[in-house]
Design a protein around this motif. Sequence first.
Motif, mmCIF file in Angstrom:
data_model
loop_
_atom_site.group_PDB
_atom_site.id
_atom_site.type_symbol
_atom_site.label_atom_id
_atom_site.label_comp_id
_atom_site.label_asym_id
_atom_site.label_seq_id
_atom_site.Cartn_x
_atom_site.Cartn_y
_atom_site.Cartn_z
ATOM 1 N N GLN A 1 -6.045 22.895 -69.236
ATOM 2 C CA GLN A 1 -6.158 23.551 -70.537
ATOM 3 C C GLN A 1 -6.128 24.414 -70.990
ATOM 4 N N HIS A 2 -5.131 24.860 -71.844
ATOM 5 C CA HIS A 2 -5.260 26.497 -71.667
ATOM 6 C C HIS A 2 -5.300 27.674 -70.428
ATOM 7 N N GLN A 3 -4.264 27.413 -69.708
ATOM 8 C CA GLN A 3 -4.432 27.430 -68.092
ATOM 9 C C GLN A 3 -3.205 27.751 -68.165
ATOM 10 N N ASN A 4 -3.283 29.516 -66.969
ATOM 11 C CA ASN A 4 -1.733 29.607 -66.981
ATOM 12 C C ASN A 4 -1.361 28.696 -65.711
ATOM 13 N N VAL A 5 0.254 28.380 -65.543
ATOM 14 C CA VAL A 5 0.065 26.999 -64.151
ATOM 15 C C VAL A 5 0.461 28.082 -62.932
ATOM 16 N N ARG A 6 -0.472 27.364 -61.522
ATOM 17 C CA ARG A 6 -0.676 28.702 -60.643
ATOM 18 C C ARG A 6 -1.464 27.300 -60.330
ATOM 19 N N SER A 7 -2.127 28.300 -58.517
ATOM 20 C CA SER A 7 -3.006 27.173 -57.910
ATOM 21 C C SER A 7 -4.095 28.710 -57.197
ATOM 22 N N GLU A 8 -5.507 27.919 -57.201
ATOM 23 C CA GLU A 8 -5.912 28.554 -56.267
ATOM 24 C C GLU A 8 -6.625 28.403 -55.077
ATOM 25 N N ALA A 9 -6.516 28.791 -54.214
ATOM 26 C CA ALA A 9 -7.634 27.970 -52.849
ATOM 27 C C ALA A 9 -6.610 26.338 -53.155
ATOM 28 N N ARG B 1 -6.205 24.850 -55.430
ATOM 29 C CA ARG B 1 -6.610 24.051 -56.070
ATOM 30 C C ARG B 1 -5.264 24.635 -57.796
ATOM 31 N N PRO B 2 -4.818 23.058 -58.128
ATOM 32 C CA PRO B 2 -4.015 23.009 -59.278
ATOM 33 C C PRO B 2 -4.322 23.929 -60.296
ATOM 34 N N PHE B 3 -3.638 24.299 -61.802
ATOM 35 C CA PHE B 3 -4.056 24.906 -62.778
ATOM 36 C C PHE B 3 -3.192 24.586 -63.915
ATOM 37 N N GLY B 4 -3.711 24.067 -64.542
ATOM 38 C CA GLY B 4 -1.696 24.610 -65.514
ATOM 39 C C GLY B 4 -2.134 23.049 -66.215
ATOM 40 N N ASP B 5 -1.462 23.166 -67.612
ATOM 41 C CA ASP B 5 -0.804 21.847 -68.533
ATOM 42 C C ASP B 5 -0.165 20.984 -68.312
ATOM 43 N N THR B 6 0.404 20.597 -67.444
ATOM 44 C CA THR B 6 1.129 20.114 -66.451
ATOM 45 C C THR B 6 1.627 18.343 -67.090
ATOM 46 N N ILE B 7 2.757 17.893 -67.136
ATOM 47 C CA ILE B 7 2.890 16.511 -67.172
ATOM 48 C C ILE B 7 2.102 15.383 -66.115
ATOM 49 N N ASP B 8 2.446 15.899 -64.704
ATOM 50 C CA ASP B 8 1.195 15.862 -63.781
ATOM 51 C C ASP B 8 0.047 14.845 -63.613
ATOM 52 N N ARG B 9 -0.249 15.535 -64.681
ATOM 53 C CA ARG B 9 -1.683 15.772 -65.369
ATOM 54 C C ARG B 9 -2.190 13.829 -66.116
ATOM 55 N N MET B 10 -0.680 13.971 -66.752
ATOM 56 C CA MET B 10 -1.173 13.101 -67.878
ATOM 57 C C MET B 10 -1.252 11.949 -67.091
ATOM 58 N N ASP B 11 -1.503 10.449 -67.908
ATOM 59 C CA ASP B 11 -1.712 9.243 -67.874
ATOM 60 C C ASP B 11 -1.327 8.285 -69.400
ATOM 61 N N PHE B 12 0.037 7.992 -68.614
ATOM 62 C CA PHE B 12 0.124 7.388 -69.572
ATOM 63 C C PHE B 12 0.451 6.363 -69.691
ATOM 64 N N ALA B 13 -0.584 5.188 -69.424
ATOM 65 C CA ALA B 13 -1.138 4.081 -70.075
ATOM 66 C C ALA B 13 -2.111 4.388 -70.779
ATOM 67 N N TYR B 14 -3.067 5.334 -70.574
ATOM 68 C CA TYR B 14 -4.130 5.977 -71.376
ATOM 69 C C TYR B 14 -3.948 6.374 -72.727
ATOM 70 N N LEU B 15 -2.644 7.448 -72.828
ATOM 71 C CA LEU B 15 -2.226 7.736 -73.873
ATOM 72 C C LEU B 15 -1.422 6.667 -74.783
ATOM 73 N N THR B 16 -1.054 5.580 -74.381
ATOM 74 C CA THR B 16 -0.005 4.246 -75.071
ATOM 75 C C THR B 16 -1.330 3.420 -75.802
ATOM 76 N N LYS B 17 -2.588 3.805 -75.202
ATOM 77 C CA LYS B 17 -3.511 2.556 -75.435
ATOM 78 C C LYS B 17 -4.122 3.429 -76.825
ATOM 79 N N VAL B 18 -4.351 5.042 -77.036
ATOM 80 C CA VAL B 18 -4.388 6.110 -77.869
ATOM 81 C C VAL B 18 -3.386 5.312 -79.509
ATOM 82 N N VAL B 19 -2.060 5.694 -78.652
ATOM 83 C CA VAL B 19 -1.086 5.677 -79.442
ATOM 84 C C VAL B 19 -1.216 4.226 -80.488
ATOM 85 N N ARG B 20 -1.644 2.852 -79.937
ATOM 86 C CA ARG B 20 -2.312 1.963 -80.064
ATOM 87 C C ARG B 20 -3.134 1.488 -81.437
ATOM 88 N N LEU B 21 -3.843 2.629 -80.789
ATOM 89 C CA LEU B 21 -5.354 2.444 -81.892
ATOM 90 C C LEU B 21 -4.640 2.895 -83.004
#
Length: 443
Positions: free
Chosen positions: A307-315, A317-337
């Motif tokens: 979050q609040h990070q340029n998309v990049r890699s350092e040593a 280690r990935p940085f950036g708010d990219t879609i591969d970091r998401m947990d869609f099953a978890y998000l679905t449960k937040v939507v449910r509530l």
Amino acid sequence: MHRLVLTAALLAAAAATPALAAPEDAISEARLRTDIAHLVAFGTRHTLSSQTDPKRGIGAARNWAEAELRKTSDACGKCLNIVVPETMVQGERVPTSTRLVDVVAIQRGSQRPNEVVIVQGHIDSRNSDPLDAVGDAPGANDDGSGTALVLEAARVLSGHKFPTTIVYAVLSGEEQGLYGGKLLADYAAQQGWTVKAVFNNDIVGNSRGSDGLVEDAHVRVFSEGPRADASAALRAAQRRDGGENDSPSRNLSRWLATLAAQDAKGLAVRQVWRADRMGRGGDHLPFEDKGFPAVRFTVGVENYEAQHQNVRSEAGRPFGDTIDRMDFAYLTKVVRLNVRGLAALAAAPLPPVATAKAAVQTFTDIDWQAVPGAAAYEVWRRRTDVPGWEEKVADTAQTHVRLDGVRGDDWIFGVRARATDGASGPIASAVPGGAFGPLPADK
């Protein structure tokens, strides 16, 4: 176990809110994934990015969100009224005067359309430099997740009718200073809406923290304690008679925790009793500033490298708010509530304004104002050092009860309204500042 441990009384309180044809069962994880992919594809959604480019920037993203809400409205026979409040803003993170637009869909209630519950997320994104309006800022989780949640909630709830109004809001300008939240809070006040609750969803789509900790069983709900709109006189009254832990936002949080506990398919709520995360803020705060009940939903554990990070890699280690970091099953449960909470609140009467009198007497008198849509009222109590409501002590169609033999010094009391069909919402505390609505200027 990750479920909250609740007393039998609290479980009974949750059960008092009936299921409404289970609209949450229509939530689609696939649609959430598709929506966030669309949002990421705009490159950047920075508030200062292009408002005219048809494919890239905040303007294109806003237009897409509006088009999605219009599709939803078409599917329900034009049941949503789409409005686009706008203003000009300038500040520390907006160096030149800039047009700011929110996209808002209003599903009007059939009986009490002025009673409103709002669900919102912000569509803007940012990089490491808050003024970088050019570089890619995918914003998958912050706050593509909240925006997708709002769009999906509109899709599944617009097929149902409610006595009161639901507002679905896609906000702009959060990262530059909560401008979109302030714009909508001002709009709500201008419309004369009675705002029962605001669900602000910001960073609700990941379950792995930057330290590798995984938390996929809880969602955090933040709520203010002392009211933001409290006057000096109210603060003095709360010091004397209590109320610092009984704002309407805090009772909204308690109610959500109870509601979540009755859904075996969902997440548990971890209540965090502060207005927001330490040193940070979100678009619910402008609503609390006006005295409207509001809470923030956010993930159980944040990934600060995503979050609040340029998309990049350092040593490596990935940085950036990219879609591969998401947990869609978890998000679905937040939507449910969220969907369950919105449906329940839109069906329920407004929490009453209540007072308790118990000074120098061996009984306690509880009084409250009648509210439209209420068939009965429940009086609840808890010890002053207990976090949640413990016991229902009265159930009546009247607006007064006397509790003989109950010395009020030792208890916090509250009242909630119940509709004919059993629908009920949060309990309003009978303490200074407990009313679900803005306070008079001198209170």
